[in-house]
Design a protein around this motif. Structure first.
Motif, PDB file in Angstrom:
ATOM      1  N   HIS A  59       0.785  -1.252  -0.017  1.00  0.00           N
ATOM      2  CA  HIS A  59       0.035  -0.132   0.000  1.00  0.00           C
ATOM      3  C   HIS A  59       0.795   1.280   0.012  1.00  0.00           C
ATOM      4  O   HIS A  59       2.152   1.341   0.433  1.00  0.00           O
ATOM      5  CB  HIS A  59      -1.083  -0.142   0.987  1.00  0.00           C
ATOM      6  N   ASP A  89       5.761   0.057   7.685  1.00  0.00           N
ATOM      7  CA  ASP A  89       4.514   0.089   7.099  1.00  0.00           C
ATOM      8  C   ASP A  89       4.189   0.993   6.004  1.00  0.00           C
ATOM      9  O   ASP A  89       3.766   1.788   6.491  1.00  0.00           O
ATOM     10  CB  ASP A  89       3.491  -0.007   8.400  1.00  0.00           C
ATOM     11  N   THR A  90       4.392   0.832   4.610  1.00  0.00           N
ATOM     12  CA  THR A  90       5.085  -0.611   4.367  1.00  0.00           C
ATOM     13  C   THR A  90       6.022  -0.398   3.071  1.00  0.00           C
ATOM     14  O   THR A  90       5.872  -1.117   2.204  1.00  0.00           O
ATOM     15  CB  THR A  90       3.781  -1.784   4.151  1.00  0.00           C
ATOM     16  N   GLU A 123      -4.970   1.797   2.198  1.00  0.00           N
ATOM     17  CA  GLU A 123      -5.199   0.418   3.176  1.00  0.00           C
ATOM     18  C   GLU A 123      -5.543   0.875   4.383  1.00  0.00           C
ATOM     19  O   GLU A 123      -6.180   0.065   5.105  1.00  0.00           O
ATOM     20  CB  GLU A 123      -3.731  -0.282   2.735  1.00  0.00           C
ATOM     21  N   GLU A 124      -4.801   1.603   4.969  1.00  0.00           N
ATOM     22  CA  GLU A 124      -4.991   1.967   6.513  1.00  0.00           C
ATOM     23  C   GLU A 124      -6.261   2.237   7.031  1.00  0.00           C
ATOM     24  O   GLU A 124      -6.635   2.293   8.116  1.00  0.00           O
ATOM     25  CB  GLU A 124      -3.794   3.091   7.060  1.00  0.00           C
ATOM     26  N   GLU A 147       3.709  -6.517   3.974  1.00  0.00           N
ATOM     27  CA  GLU A 147       3.434  -6.000   5.206  1.00  0.00           C
ATOM     28  C   GLU A 147       4.551  -6.321   6.130  1.00  0.00           C
ATOM     29  O   GLU A 147       5.037  -7.683   5.916  1.00  0.00           O
ATOM     30  CB  GLU A 147       2.125  -6.197   5.879  1.00  0.00           C
TER      31      GLU A 147
END
Ligand code: ZN
Length: 356
Positions: A59, A89-90, A123-124, A147
């Motif tokens: 991501h 991350d990431t 994504e988060e 990840e």
């Protein structure tokens, strides 16, 4: 993370353009896929005339940098660690995937797979980048979602469904509470039921790798002033799901549980991402495990409690495991870093997977 801030530093656009320029410089075809304004996905393709396509995914976004104690966006290398927001991350995984592909391409004819490089936005918070890619017809035979797993393979993880609930009352002067209807009291009944239900979930059936599902009430809001009987109260609920649970299988029992209580309302979930499980002996998993074993002398395959984009891909039939350099313990922290030695090891592992 859903805070609605705008400006070049707050979206994925500039990183997406950077990645795309990097791919172009290395003669890899790519495109941008617009997900939301200023929030694209990047797709890179390498056609090796192979029968199978491997997706390498990471991501583009990070969590916010508000409480960081280091300079978030000026990377510093110290004692073999690179510090900065997103290093672990990431971007560590992203850099490892890119570097491995470029190494593998240096000598023509080495690739065992066609490669799809997919770098997604959001994504988060809501997983919209991955969902968009799937909606646009994403195709791959298997995938690796990057990840920080410390080079372990995560073959199963939980999903998450989140929703809001409200109770309605009638406002009145607090000196005459009998004239009103207290929405906070109504919500406390809802919360008590949810609390009991959470305990039942925890002691109920368990997944062999992931353990029990869970439920947690994380936010509560209600009332305007202490001298007013509150006419509304709201909560936000977080339900961690096992791979065989769906949004509907989660919501149904909650409605049934609260059926006889008055004055509550449940909103449609604003987030629902499936859990995932790749079978232990899936060929893709075995290929990656073989590569890790060859480079590291051993391999760990495990489950994780957190949700990732891999849930989205597995749900549409692309077996996708989670793997990458760095430790999840450093993700989202005030002094986030990536161990550079592990990053190099990830490059070697992926390069071997692509070429052996
Ligand atoms: Zn992540």
């Amino acid at each position: 993370m859903g805070r609605g801030r705008t400006g070049p530093e707050y979206s994925e656009q500039s990183l997406a353009e950077f990645v795309r320029a990097f791919l172009t410089k290395n003669s890899i075809d790519s495109e941008l896929q617009q997900v939301l304004p200023g929030r694209p996905n990047v797709l890179g393709h390498v056609d090796a005339h192979a029968s199978q396509t491997l997706m390498l995914e990471a991501h583009l976004d990070t969590v916010h940098a508000d409480s960081m104690t280091i300079e978030p966006f000026t990377p510093v290398v110290r004692n073999g660690r690179l510090f900065g927001r997103g290093s672990c991350d990431t971007k560590g995984s992203m850099a490892a995937f890119l570097q491995a592909v470029i190494h593998a391409l240096k000598t023509p004819g080495r690739l065992r797979y066609n490669i799809l490089l997919l770098f997604v936005s959001d994504e988060e918070y809501r997983f919209t980048g991955a969902q968009h890619a799937v909606k646009k017809g994403l195709k791959a035979d298997f995938g690796i979602a990057g990840e920080p797993t410390q080079l372990k393979i995560v073959r199963a993880h939980k999903g998450v469904t989140r929703w809001k609930m409200m109770t309605k009352g009638i406002a009145a002067h607090s000196a005459y509470p009998e004239r009103g209807k207290n929405a906070i009291y109504a919500m406390s009944n809802v919360i008590n039921r949810l609390d009991k239900y959470a305990a039942e979930l925890y002691s109920g059936s368990r997944h062999p790798v992931l353990g029990a599902p869970s439920l947690s009430v994380g936010v509560i809001e209600g009332g305007q002033a202490v001298n007013v009987v509150p006419d509304r109260c709201s909560i936000e609920v977080d339900r961690r799901t096992l791979p065989d649970e769906t949004m509907h299988s989660v919501i149904g029992p909650i409605r049934a549980l609260l059926q006889d209580l008055p004055d509550w309302e449940m909103k449609e979930p604003h987030l629902s991402v499936a859990g995932m499980e790749v079978p232990e002996h899936a060929p893709a998993l075995e290929a990656l495990a073989g590569s890790i074993k060859a480079m590291q002398g051993g391999v760990t395959i495990e489950g994780a409690p957190y949700a990732t984009d891999a849930g989205v891909y597995n749900a549409v039939g692309i077996p996708t495991v989670v793997f990458g350099p760095g430790d999840i313990a450093q993700a989202h922290t005030e002094a986030e870093f990536i161990d550079l030695r592990q990053l190099d090891q990830a490059v070697a592992i992926i390069e071997r997977l692509l070429t052996t």
